[in-house]
Write an enzyme that holds these catalytic residues in place. Structure first.
Site, PDB file in Angstrom:
ATOM      1  CG  ASP A 312      -2.116  -0.948   0.998  1.00 12.15           C
ATOM      2  OD1 ASP A 312      -2.228  -1.515  -0.104  1.00 12.15           O
ATOM      3  OD2 ASP A 312      -2.921  -1.123   1.925  1.00 12.15           O
ATOM      4  CE1 TYR A 396      -9.803  -4.413   6.025  1.00 12.47           C
ATOM      5  CE2 TYR A 396      -9.156  -5.392   3.936  1.00 12.47           C
ATOM      6  CZ  TYR A 396      -9.649  -5.523   5.221  1.00 12.47           C
ATOM      7  OH  TYR A 396     -10.005  -6.757   5.698  1.00 12.47           O
TER       8      TYR A 396
END
Length: 652
Positions: A312, A396
């Site tokens: 990420d 998320y």
């Protein structure tokens, strides 16, 4: 035909000088960096800017800096030609308006630049223009392509023939019943497209299995959820005299703490030159702290999902996904916000308001004693300073909370929430995940974070000791078998400094300065209390283990090198692996009494529950830094009694 960039005026004559070498790049500096590159003929109409960040000076230069000194500020700029895929890395002096260096990035060997928002938006059109994909969607009973959301996902690296050097994403699909419908409730499973972003084509389509699209919605608005509770009463946090911290530019002072705040498009919030005032001394603890990388590997080995693992930070630019925080929702109390100034995909400045939140909060009892002999009782309440930011990466949401306590403790807590990444529930059960709603499956996965801590415990010469608590067998020194003690081992070289936590031994790591002693003759130090969750669970020979080697250990220690910033290397996107920590530690440098960096891995192994649907209650992971011999006594002994009207000390 070659596109050309629009003509720009001459670079600004002056850019306001920053107060400090580590201050984040300003909007003016970002504009200057782009102007310099345009003037140098390095920017065309097809040029994009996946990453623009402050190129920090080496530690020695920063530590030698004094207020008023001249600062030569540099920006590190990554440029991608969206027409050809050519990638270059530049360093620009925004102070002198000068191109300092320019180098091609060989993407076949080094990896690809981070994925850009523009590419996320592009991939849907590419996929929907492919007739094979349209036919596959039709086989699943969907003819209205406007109902289909294409999820662009990083490709990883699997040595698939024809993929080397190509800029790729892999695309899964989800359905929507209406424009506000949460698509994660309706995965179109058994189908994946491999997309070349430069050629703008689907290079491979895998149609493995036609599976029913789950129908039950998973929307979060009050109308969809149903009647909301009426039992929740207002809870207000007030500080009539204002907060106890001060912010001067990017310098924060609170209680005895002092540190600098930065913000990086890749790492997000960065903390610099963290120190604690002890009497008349400000004692350094950490030169730089950041979330250097995180990886989310999934456990489903099916032909359409085996490749699912996401970096990420390095692949998606974690910092550029930052939220604007909302008072009363994300932060509560007397709040001070800081904005983040970032470069967009075109290299132009953009401002994310309220990106960083600072506030104080009560944290229960800090210390207490009721003396059974004298009858006297003393209690002191704890409060902590919170420095936080939130990002949304796809489905998320992650909150990162740095906590500073009055007793010298520091914590980092990652809060995991958001929506599960879902698939259709296969017939015959699902070995690799959980059914969370009718026909809806959520695969097992991990969230593994790596924090880079450049320690300076009372100076730059530090060592790391591994401390285990060990039982002592019954014998002459332990006739009744009740004894246990500690075992300490100093890590001397990088080759032995990849370590795992062990809860059965209460394992910790103590960072000490062997050249500085407390009044008891002990080396001053801070203890790392790790989060003892499993490290990476993938096979050690797997692609993801090679690419995310950092996640196979809870602790790594390396010699300081300003070029060593990211534990999976500078370009993890489509990199074959071996970069970063495994490459650096192979040098086997000495780390005992040296200028060292700690790399801490922590996280969560997520076995999804029905209770995690349709939105996941916050899960937490993190680590703690506690002083051990750094102070001569409890540094919070001098806290005054609470002045709250709710507190009545014993005896009035």
């Amino acid at each position: 035909m070659t596109e050309t960039a629009p003509e720009l005026t001459a670079p600004h004559d002056t850019v306001p000088a920053p107060a400090h070498p580590l201050d984040p790049l300003t909007a003016e500096e970002l504009r200057r960096a782009k102007e310099v590159l345009v003037r140098a003929g390095k920017v065309a109409g097809s040029t994009r800017f996946p990453l623009v960040q402050l190129h920090e000076p080496p530690k020695g230069e920063v530590l030698a800096f004094r207020s008023g000194d001249a600062v030569d500020r540099h920006a590190l700029v990554l440029l991608l030609d969206s027409a050809t895929g050519a990638t270059h890395e530049a360093i620009v002096s925004v102070t002198r308006a000068e191109l300092v260096s320019w180098a091609a990035v060989p993407t076949e060997t080094r990896g690809q630049a981070p994925i850009m928002l523009e590419e996320f938006e592009l991939i849907g059109d590419i996929v929907k223009a492919d007739q094979r994909w349209v036919d596959a969607i039709g086989k699943r009973g969907i003819t209205d392509l406007d109902r289909v959301v294409v999820a662009p996902l990083s490709a990883g690296w699997y040595d698939i023939p024809g993929e080397s050097g190509r800029r790729l994403l892999r695309a899964l699909a989800f359905a929507q019943d209406h424009p506000q419908d949460a698509c994660w409730a309706h995965p179109i499973d058994g189908l994946v497209a491999y997309v070349d972003l430069i050629a703008r084509e689907v290079v491979t389509l895998i149609d493995h299995a036609v599976m029913p699209v789950p129908a039950e919605p998973g929307n979060l608005d009050e109308q969809s959820i149903g009647p909301v509770r009426t039992t929740v009463k207002p809870l207000e946090i007030s500080q009539p005299d204002g907060p106890g911290f001060t912010v001067d530019g990017h310098v924060v002072t609170w209680e005895n703490w002092r540190f600098r705040i930065g913000f990086d498009p890749r790492e997000g919030l960065t903390l610099h030159q963290i120190g604690y005032r002890d009497g008349d001394r400000e004692r350094p603890l950490i030169y730089r702290a950041s979330i250097a990388e995180m990886v989310v590997p999934y456990a489903d080995p099916s032909p359409t999902r085996f490749w699912q693992n996401y970096f990420d930070a390095g692949e998606y630019n974690l910092g550029k996904q930052v939220n604007s925080l909302v008072l009363g929702c994300d932060c509560l109390g007397e709040i001070h916000y800081l904005d983040a100034v970032l470069a967009d995909d075109n290299g132009d400045p953009m401002v994310v308001g309220n990106a960083i939140c600072l506030h104080e909060e009560d944290h229960g009892v800090l210390w207490k004693h009721t003396d059974i002999v004298t009858g006297l009782a003393e209690t002191r309440r704890s409060r902590r300073l919170v420095v936080s930011f939130f990002v949304t990466v796809g489905n998320y949401d992650y909150g990162f909370y740095w906590y500073f306590y009055q007793d010298g403790t520091i914590q980092l807590e990652a809060k995991l929430t958001g929506c599960l990444f879902t698939g259709a529930m296969p017939d015959g059960g699902y070995r690799w995940g959980t059914e969370v709603a009718p026909g809806l499956a959520a695969p097992y996965h991990q969230h593994l974070f790596n924090v880079r801590l450049d320690t300076t415990i009372d100076g730059v010469s530090n060592s790391v000791q591994e401390i285990d608590v060990v039982p002592v067998p019954i014998g002459r020194d332990n006739p009744y078998g009740n004894a246990f003690t500690t075992s300490a081992h100093t890590l001397t070289r990088e080759s032995e400094a990849g370590r795992t936590a062990d809860a059965t031994r209460a394992r910790t790591w103590r960072v000490v300065n062997p050249g500085v002693r407390n009044r008891l003759g002990q080396p001053v130090g801070y203890t790392v209390v790790p989060h003892s969750a499993p490290p990476l669970l993938a096979d050690t020979t797997s692609s993801i283990a090679r690419r995310a080697t950092f996640a196979t250990r809870h602790l790594w220690v390396t010699r300081y090198d300003p070029a060593e910033r990211y534990p999976a290397g500078a370009f993890p996107n489509q990199h074959a692996g071996g970069a970063g920590l495994p490459e650096w530690t192979a040098r086997d440098r000495t780390i005992d009494g040296e200028d060292i960096v700690l790399w801490l891995t922590f996280g969560a192994t997520h076995l999804p529950r029905p209770e995690d649907w349709p939105v996941m209650p916050v899960d937490r992971a993190g680590f703690t830094l506690k002083p051990f011999g750094f102070f001569d006594r409890n540094p919070a002994i001098d806290l005054p009694r609470s002045t709250s009207t709710h507190c009545h000390p014993h005896g009035g």
